[in-house]
Design a protein around this motif. Sequence first.
Motif, PDB file in Angstrom:
ATOM      1  N   GLU A   1      86.068  40.424  21.135  1.00  0.00           N
ATOM      2  CA  GLU A   1      85.029  39.283  20.894  1.00  0.00           C
ATOM      3  C   GLU A   1      84.219  39.149  21.907  1.00  0.00           C
ATOM      4  O   GLU A   1      83.039  38.867  21.942  1.00  0.00           O
ATOM      5  CB  GLU A   1      85.976  38.270  20.407  1.00  0.00           C
ATOM      6  CG  GLU A   1      84.852  37.050  20.097  1.00  0.00           C
ATOM      7  CD  GLU A   1      85.718  35.788  19.758  1.00  0.00           C
ATOM      8  OE1 GLU A   1      85.007  34.675  19.381  1.00  0.00           O
ATOM      9  OE2 GLU A   1      87.068  35.693  19.711  1.00  0.00           O
TER      10      GLU A   1
ATOM     11  N   VAL B   1      82.179  43.392  20.124  1.00  0.00           N
ATOM     12  CA  VAL B   1      82.494  44.501  18.980  1.00  0.00           C
ATOM     13  C   VAL B   1      82.562  43.654  17.744  1.00  0.00           C
ATOM     14  O   VAL B   1      83.018  42.466  17.520  1.00  0.00           O
ATOM     15  CB  VAL B   1      83.924  44.936  19.588  1.00  0.00           C
ATOM     16  CG1 VAL B   1      84.334  46.034  18.443  1.00  0.00           C
ATOM     17  CG2 VAL B   1      83.773  45.846  20.848  1.00  0.00           C
ATOM     18  N   ASP B   2      81.848  44.685  16.641  1.00  0.00           N
ATOM     19  CA  ASP B   2      82.111  43.899  15.346  1.00  0.00           C
ATOM     20  C   ASP B   2      83.303  43.588  14.911  1.00  0.00           C
ATOM     21  O   ASP B   2      84.511  44.316  15.301  1.00  0.00           O
ATOM     22  CB  ASP B   2      81.760  45.111  14.469  1.00  0.00           C
ATOM     23  CG  ASP B   2      81.445  44.611  12.873  1.00  0.00           C
ATOM     24  OD1 ASP B   2      80.652  44.357  12.546  1.00  0.00           O
ATOM     25  OD2 ASP B   2      82.839  45.003  12.325  1.00  0.00           O
TER      26      ASP B   2
ATOM     27  N   ASP C   1      84.914  43.442  12.170  1.00  0.00           N
ATOM     28  CA  ASP C   1      86.018  44.380  11.263  1.00  0.00           C
ATOM     29  C   ASP C   1      86.673  45.572  12.130  1.00  0.00           C
ATOM     30  O   ASP C   1      87.732  45.848  11.934  1.00  0.00           O
ATOM     31  CB  ASP C   1      85.117  44.833  10.477  1.00  0.00           C
ATOM     32  CG  ASP C   1      84.644  43.996   9.245  1.00  0.00           C
ATOM     33  OD1 ASP C   1      85.478  42.780   9.139  1.00  0.00           O
ATOM     34  OD2 ASP C   1      83.710  44.077   8.579  1.00  0.00           O
TER      35      ASP C   1
ATOM     36  N   SER D   1      87.412  45.198  15.439  1.00  0.00           N
ATOM     37  CA  SER D   1      88.388  44.519  16.085  1.00  0.00           C
ATOM     38  C   SER D   1      89.776  44.467  15.670  1.00  0.00           C
ATOM     39  O   SER D   1      90.606  44.580  15.886  1.00  0.00           O
ATOM     40  CB  SER D   1      87.768  43.179  16.784  1.00  0.00           C
ATOM     41  OG  SER D   1      86.688  43.424  17.583  1.00  0.00           O
TER      42      SER D   1
ATOM     43  N   LYS E   1      81.422  49.537  16.585  1.00  0.00           N
ATOM     44  CA  LYS E   1      80.209  49.175  16.213  1.00  0.00           C
ATOM     45  C   LYS E   1      80.144  47.661  16.817  1.00  0.00           C
ATOM     46  O   LYS E   1      80.953  46.786  17.044  1.00  0.00           O
ATOM     47  CB  LYS E   1      80.218  48.827  14.535  1.00  0.00           C
ATOM     48  CG  LYS E   1      80.259  50.084  13.856  1.00  0.00           C
ATOM     49  CD  LYS E   1      80.357  49.731  12.466  1.00  0.00           C
ATOM     50  CE  LYS E   1      80.691  51.047  11.710  1.00  0.00           C
ATOM     51  NZ  LYS E   1      80.991  50.905  10.226  1.00  0.00           N
ATOM     52  N   TRP E   2      78.682  47.464  17.381  1.00  0.00           N
ATOM     53  CA  TRP E   2      78.610  46.230  18.159  1.00  0.00           C
ATOM     54  C   TRP E   2      77.945  45.299  17.118  1.00  0.00           C
ATOM     55  O   TRP E   2      77.140  45.679  16.357  1.00  0.00           O
ATOM     56  CB  TRP E   2      77.553  46.520  19.411  1.00  0.00           C
ATOM     57  CG  TRP E   2      78.355  47.485  20.253  1.00  0.00           C
ATOM     58  CD1 TRP E   2      78.393  48.915  20.358  1.00  0.00           C
ATOM     59  CD2 TRP E   2      79.326  47.325  21.403  1.00  0.00           C
ATOM     60  NE1 TRP E   2      79.001  49.407  21.126  1.00  0.00           N
ATOM     61  CE2 TRP E   2      79.540  48.373  22.121  1.00  0.00           C
ATOM     62  CE3 TRP E   2      79.812  45.984  21.617  1.00  0.00           C
ATOM     63  CZ2 TRP E   2      80.372  48.456  22.925  1.00  0.00           C
ATOM     64  CZ3 TRP E   2      80.537  45.899  23.078  1.00  0.00           C
ATOM     65  CH2 TRP E   2      81.007  47.282  23.563  1.00  0.00           C
ATOM     66  N   ARG E   3      78.011  43.813  17.527  1.00  0.00           N
ATOM     67  CA  ARG E   3      77.339  42.861  16.877  1.00  0.00           C
ATOM     68  C   ARG E   3      75.892  43.018  17.383  1.00  0.00           C
ATOM     69  O   ARG E   3      75.536  43.227  18.380  1.00  0.00           O
ATOM     70  CB  ARG E   3      77.976  41.335  17.426  1.00  0.00           C
ATOM     71  CG  ARG E   3      79.369  41.277  16.637  1.00  0.00           C
ATOM     72  CD  ARG E   3      79.737  39.827  16.704  1.00  0.00           C
ATOM     73  NE  ARG E   3      79.472  39.154  18.192  1.00  0.00           N
ATOM     74  CZ  ARG E   3      79.971  38.831  19.064  1.00  0.00           C
ATOM     75  NH1 ARG E   3      81.452  39.264  19.332  1.00  0.00           N
ATOM     76  NH2 ARG E   3      79.388  38.289  20.265  1.00  0.00           N
ATOM     77  N   SER E   4      74.872  42.435  16.703  1.00  0.00           N
ATOM     78  CA  SER E   4      73.654  42.360  17.204  1.00  0.00           C
ATOM     79  C   SER E   4      73.543  41.578  18.303  1.00  0.00           C
ATOM     80  O   SER E   4      72.554  41.849  19.119  1.00  0.00           O
ATOM     81  CB  SER E   4      72.692  42.081  15.918  1.00  0.00           C
ATOM     82  OG  SER E   4      72.954  40.350  15.636  1.00  0.00           O
TER      83      SER E   4
ATOM     84  N   ALA F   1      75.723  41.225  20.842  1.00  0.00           N
ATOM     85  CA  ALA F   1      76.697  41.647  21.815  1.00  0.00           C
ATOM     86  C   ALA F   1      76.008  41.592  23.327  1.00  0.00           C
ATOM     87  O   ALA F   1      75.136  42.221  23.356  1.00  0.00           O
ATOM     88  CB  ALA F   1      77.028  43.097  21.341  1.00  0.00           C
TER      89      ALA F   1
END
Length: 151
Positions: A28, A32-33, A35, A37, A141-144, A146
């Motif tokens: 978090e 990291v995305d 889902d 995680s 996959k990364w959050r926008s 991140a």
Amino acid sequence: MSIWWSLHLRREAASVPLARRLLLGTMETAGVDPDISYDLSLALSEACANAVEHGGRTGSGEACAEFRVTAYLDGEKCRIEVADSGPGFPAGRVRTVRRPVPAEAESGRGLSLIEELADHVHIGNRSGRGGAVVSFDKIVKWRSDAPLAVG
């Protein structure tokens, strides 16, 4: 960007959620995305539960009081390894191919679940000192938003 950490945990049920929470918090914070995680944390929980349940005694009969979790978040991949010092997997039981577990089975779903959640899985025995090793990785996959995303 790379992050790695290693834990030496007591072979007790309380260690499983501790490892899971540390992984989720790290993911978090890094961005990291959620889902991805969640998938990795569930796979980690299964691998830790196996180490707690099956990593009991060495081949010489000594009690194994701990197991090790190591996680690497490097670029776009996360790799996790759980190793114990128990007897390891019996000869012929080391698997590399996915196979279904019968619905009526009371156990044995953990490794299959790890195989479903991760992109690559290695299940085997430690060389030299003995014990089981379950390692798995997944493309991240990364959050926008991140803060530590690769890009």
